[in-house]
Every structure is written in structure tokens, then in C-alpha cells.
Write an enzyme that holds these catalytic residues in place. Sequence first.
Site, PDB file in Angstrom:
ATOM      1  N   CYS A  33      31.338  16.022  31.952  1.00  0.00           N
ATOM      2  CA  CYS A  33      30.739  17.210  31.149  1.00  0.00           C
ATOM      3  C   CYS A  33      29.001  17.030  31.780  1.00  0.00           C
ATOM      4  O   CYS A  33      28.540  15.981  31.822  1.00  0.00           O
ATOM      5  CB  CYS A  33      30.509  16.879  29.745  1.00  0.00           C
ATOM      6  SG  CYS A  33      29.350  18.008  28.820  1.00  0.00           S
ATOM      7  N   THR A  34      28.635  18.164  32.070  1.00  0.00           N
ATOM      8  CA  THR A  34      27.353  18.175  32.841  1.00  0.00           C
ATOM      9  C   THR A  34      26.189  17.646  31.939  1.00  0.00           C
ATOM     10  O   THR A  34      25.042  17.326  32.394  1.00  0.00           O
ATOM     11  CB  THR A  34      27.156  19.519  33.724  1.00  0.00           C
ATOM     12  OG1 THR A  34      27.029  20.427  32.603  1.00  0.00           O
ATOM     13  CG2 THR A  34      28.039  19.519  34.580  1.00  0.00           C
ATOM     14  N   HIS A  35      26.481  17.788  30.734  1.00  0.00           N
ATOM     15  CA  HIS A  35      25.369  17.289  29.699  1.00  0.00           C
ATOM     16  C   HIS A  35      25.293  15.582  29.862  1.00  0.00           C
ATOM     17  O   HIS A  35      24.402  15.020  29.489  1.00  0.00           O
ATOM     18  CB  HIS A  35      25.893  17.401  28.291  1.00  0.00           C
ATOM     19  CG  HIS A  35      25.397  18.813  27.883  1.00  0.00           C
ATOM     20  ND1 HIS A  35      26.195  19.984  28.297  1.00  0.00           N
ATOM     21  CD2 HIS A  35      24.676  19.200  26.973  1.00  0.00           C
ATOM     22  CE1 HIS A  35      25.816  21.109  27.844  1.00  0.00           C
ATOM     23  NE2 HIS A  35      24.718  20.742  26.885  1.00  0.00           N
ATOM     24  N   GLU A  86      21.958  18.636  22.924  1.00  0.00           N
ATOM     25  CA  GLU A  86      21.164  19.929  22.915  1.00  0.00           C
ATOM     26  C   GLU A  86      20.019  19.747  21.854  1.00  0.00           C
ATOM     27  O   GLU A  86      19.417  20.687  21.738  1.00  0.00           O
ATOM     28  CB  GLU A  86      22.263  20.818  22.361  1.00  0.00           C
ATOM     29  CG  GLU A  86      23.090  21.354  23.264  1.00  0.00           C
ATOM     30  CD  GLU A  86      22.612  22.356  24.433  1.00  0.00           C
ATOM     31  OE1 GLU A  86      21.779  23.317  24.088  1.00  0.00           O
ATOM     32  OE2 GLU A  86      22.904  22.395  25.515  1.00  0.00           O
ATOM     33  N   TYR A 113      30.877  24.624  24.075  1.00  0.00           N
ATOM     34  CA  TYR A 113      31.694  25.374  24.684  1.00  0.00           C
ATOM     35  C   TYR A 113      33.143  24.662  24.391  1.00  0.00           C
ATOM     36  O   TYR A 113      34.156  25.172  24.517  1.00  0.00           O
ATOM     37  CB  TYR A 113      31.698  25.952  26.209  1.00  0.00           C
ATOM     38  CG  TYR A 113      30.902  26.810  26.555  1.00  0.00           C
ATOM     39  CD1 TYR A 113      29.933  27.319  25.705  1.00  0.00           C
ATOM     40  CD2 TYR A 113      30.848  27.339  27.928  1.00  0.00           C
ATOM     41  CE1 TYR A 113      29.271  28.451  26.264  1.00  0.00           C
ATOM     42  CE2 TYR A 113      30.119  28.558  28.407  1.00  0.00           C
ATOM     43  CZ  TYR A 113      29.254  28.883  27.578  1.00  0.00           C
ATOM     44  OH  TYR A 113      28.670  29.954  27.871  1.00  0.00           O
ATOM     45  N   CYS A 140      29.318  23.677  34.386  1.00  0.00           N
ATOM     46  CA  CYS A 140      29.973  23.250  33.242  1.00  0.00           C
ATOM     47  C   CYS A 140      31.543  22.972  33.731  1.00  0.00           C
ATOM     48  O   CYS A 140      32.092  23.714  34.124  1.00  0.00           O
ATOM     49  CB  CYS A 140      29.734  24.456  32.434  1.00  0.00           C
ATOM     50  SG  CYS A 140      30.501  24.363  30.858  1.00  0.00           S
ATOM     51  N   ASN A 141      31.755  21.790  33.219  1.00  0.00           N
ATOM     52  CA  ASN A 141      33.276  21.676  33.461  1.00  0.00           C
ATOM     53  C   ASN A 141      34.305  22.252  32.625  1.00  0.00           C
ATOM     54  O   ASN A 141      35.291  22.615  33.173  1.00  0.00           O
ATOM     55  CB  ASN A 141      33.247  19.874  33.047  1.00  0.00           C
ATOM     56  CG  ASN A 141      32.839  18.878  34.051  1.00  0.00           C
ATOM     57  OD1 ASN A 141      33.518  18.415  34.967  1.00  0.00           O
ATOM     58  ND2 ASN A 141      31.460  18.850  33.919  1.00  0.00           N
ATOM     59  N   ASP A 163      25.264  27.046  32.382  1.00  0.00           N
ATOM     60  CA  ASP A 163      25.935  26.256  31.617  1.00  0.00           C
ATOM     61  C   ASP A 163      25.901  26.654  30.076  1.00  0.00           C
ATOM     62  O   ASP A 163      25.454  27.593  29.676  1.00  0.00           O
ATOM     63  CB  ASP A 163      25.576  24.854  31.659  1.00  0.00           C
ATOM     64  CG  ASP A 163      26.028  23.740  30.942  1.00  0.00           C
ATOM     65  OD1 ASP A 163      27.078  23.675  30.704  1.00  0.00           O
ATOM     66  OD2 ASP A 163      25.262  22.829  30.370  1.00  0.00           O
ATOM     67  N   SER A 164      26.816  25.805  29.426  1.00  0.00           N
ATOM     68  CA  SER A 164      26.677  26.263  27.764  1.00  0.00           C
ATOM     69  C   SER A 164      25.405  25.902  27.243  1.00  0.00           C
ATOM     70  O   SER A 164      25.052  26.185  26.052  1.00  0.00           O
ATOM     71  CB  SER A 164      27.821  25.243  27.071  1.00  0.00           C
ATOM     72  OG  SER A 164      27.574  23.945  27.047  1.00  0.00           O
TER      73      SER A 164
HETATM   74  N1  DGL Z   1      28.196  21.104  29.932  1.00  0.00           N
HETATM   75  C1  DGL Z   1      29.281  21.268  29.556  1.00  0.00           C
HETATM   76  C2  DGL Z   1      30.510  20.725  30.391  1.00  0.00           C
HETATM   77  O1  DGL Z   1      30.073  20.351  31.434  1.00  0.00           O
HETATM   78  C3  DGL Z   1      29.841  22.154  28.480  1.00  0.00           C
HETATM   79  C4  DGL Z   1      29.760  21.095  27.388  1.00  0.00           C
HETATM   80  C5  DGL Z   1      30.023  22.056  25.914  1.00  0.00           C
HETATM   81  O2  DGL Z   1      29.558  23.015  25.689  1.00  0.00           O
HETATM   82  O3  DGL Z   1      31.166  21.519  25.214  1.00  0.00           O
HETATM   83  O4  DGL Z   1      31.907  20.530  30.155  1.00  0.00           O
END
Ligand code: DGL
Length: 259
Positions: free
Chosen positions: A182-184, A150, A41, A72-73, A9-10
Site C-alpha cells: 500500500c503506498t501509504h 491520513e 479505498y 495506489c495498490n 491516490d486515495s
Molecule cells: N494507498 C492505497 C494503496 O496503495 C490505498 C489505501 C486505502 O485507501 O485504503 O492501496
Amino acid sequence: MQAPIGIFDSGVGGTSIWKEVVKMLPHESTLYLADSANAPYGEKSKEEILNLSIKNTEFLLEKGSKIIVVACNTATTNAIDYLRKNYPVPFIGIEPAIKPAALQTKTKKVGVLATKGTLSSSLFHNTSKLFAEGITVLEQEGKGLVELIEANKVYSVEMRELLTTFLNPMLDQQIDCLVLGCTHYPYLIPVLKEMLPENITIIDSGEAVARQTKTILEQNGLLAPETYRPKHTLYTNKDVDILKSFVDVPDCEVSYLDF
Ligand code: DGL
């Protein structure tokens, strides 16, 4: 097969998927890469997202991963087609869960909170068109949320302020499902639950991704034997303590990697 499941992931967000994978596949070793130095990302160009995804994939393959979960989406929606065509292992991706939301909504209005990179991708648009016929999908960029997560500021005032700004327009439009694209964002669920009316269902895809990973390992004869004692190794190119604070599984090793 005892080789690890590679996950990237990012940043720290993909650990929300990693945890589901570890829970569903207790005999599998995992290798997690948090590219936090390059987060977010979501604000990068498709080309930059693709190049970072290639770099992460090659690292995980060099370390012997038998399958790669793109946790990561933003990376999935921008890079998974390329990755699948160019590397010889199965790839599991994650996309905003529009389909389950479209099946559940009663108001026929669904909110999607995701990054700019995901919302602007053609994969997201195609999925949305395919599964959300007759449903209004209200898209909201979560600009700034990843940076706060983060920095370990999930419960901060800034976070609540940003979320209020993002959620209010969707609530005014009577959404009854909120898709976390988004996985965050699963780390925001406790805060979201405090802020959202009770009738709103929060939908994320973590468990579905873990189930799909299991299915693909089974189909390819890649599962580790049930007697195998797994090992979990996590790398970050930024802050080890922050990554550790998102990881509460015993027996895992978190280290810094100049990547
Ligand atoms: N965790 C990420 C996602 O699922 C990336 C978020 C990012 O870095 O902008 O999209």
C-alpha cells in the site's frame, strides 16, 4: 512534451510514489490528486473503487495529463484494466512487490501487508500465483493503518499497537521479507525498522514505479525537454496542511479542491 504526469491516490500515501517520480524525472511537471475525503479505498467494493478511479482519472485528463500513475495498490488491482481499455493515455500502476520478495527470501516465507481491496483482487492473486511458487505468502490486512496515516498519526501509540498485532503472526512464521503493498505504508518504514528484527527486508515498489514511468514516457516520445522548468501542483479534497506535511519538495503548490 511539457504536459504534466498525473498521479492519484486515495490520499496522502501516493506522495511516496510522487516523490520517487519527481526524483527520477526532474524535468517533468506533476499533478497529484489526493482523494482523502474518500479514503480508505481498501474497505470499499470493487465497483466503488472503480468509480472513484474513473473520477480521478477524468479529472487528471481534463487538466491535461499525458500519462497517469495510479499511485495506489488498491485502485491498480481493481481498476487499471478498465482504465487502460477506456482512456487514450498510458497508465502506470503499482502492485505489491511479490516477485522481488520471492527472489530474495531465504526462509521461503514472505509477509504482505496490504489493504483488503488489494488482497481480495484477482490481479493480486494471479501475481502471487505466478511469482511465488514454492514460497509461502502470508497476507495481512492493514485495517486501520491508512486512517492513522491520513490523520498524521504515524508515530502514535495506536499505530505501534496495530502494527504489533499485524506483524507478530508473520514473525512467528519466520518471514524474512515484508512487502509493503500500500503506498501509504512507506511512511511507516522508520517505525517498522524499530519494531522488526534486523534480518527482515522491507520491500516497496516506489522506485520501480518511477523507473517504469520514465521508460514508458521515453518509449512514447513524451518526455519533457531537459531545459523545461517543471511545476508541481497537488490537490486534496480534505486537509491541505496534512498533505503539505507529507510533501517536502521545493516549488510545489498544494491546494484544496472541492472534489
Ligand atoms: N494507498 C492505497 C494503496 O496503495 C490505498 C489505501 C486505502 O485507501 O485504503 O492501496
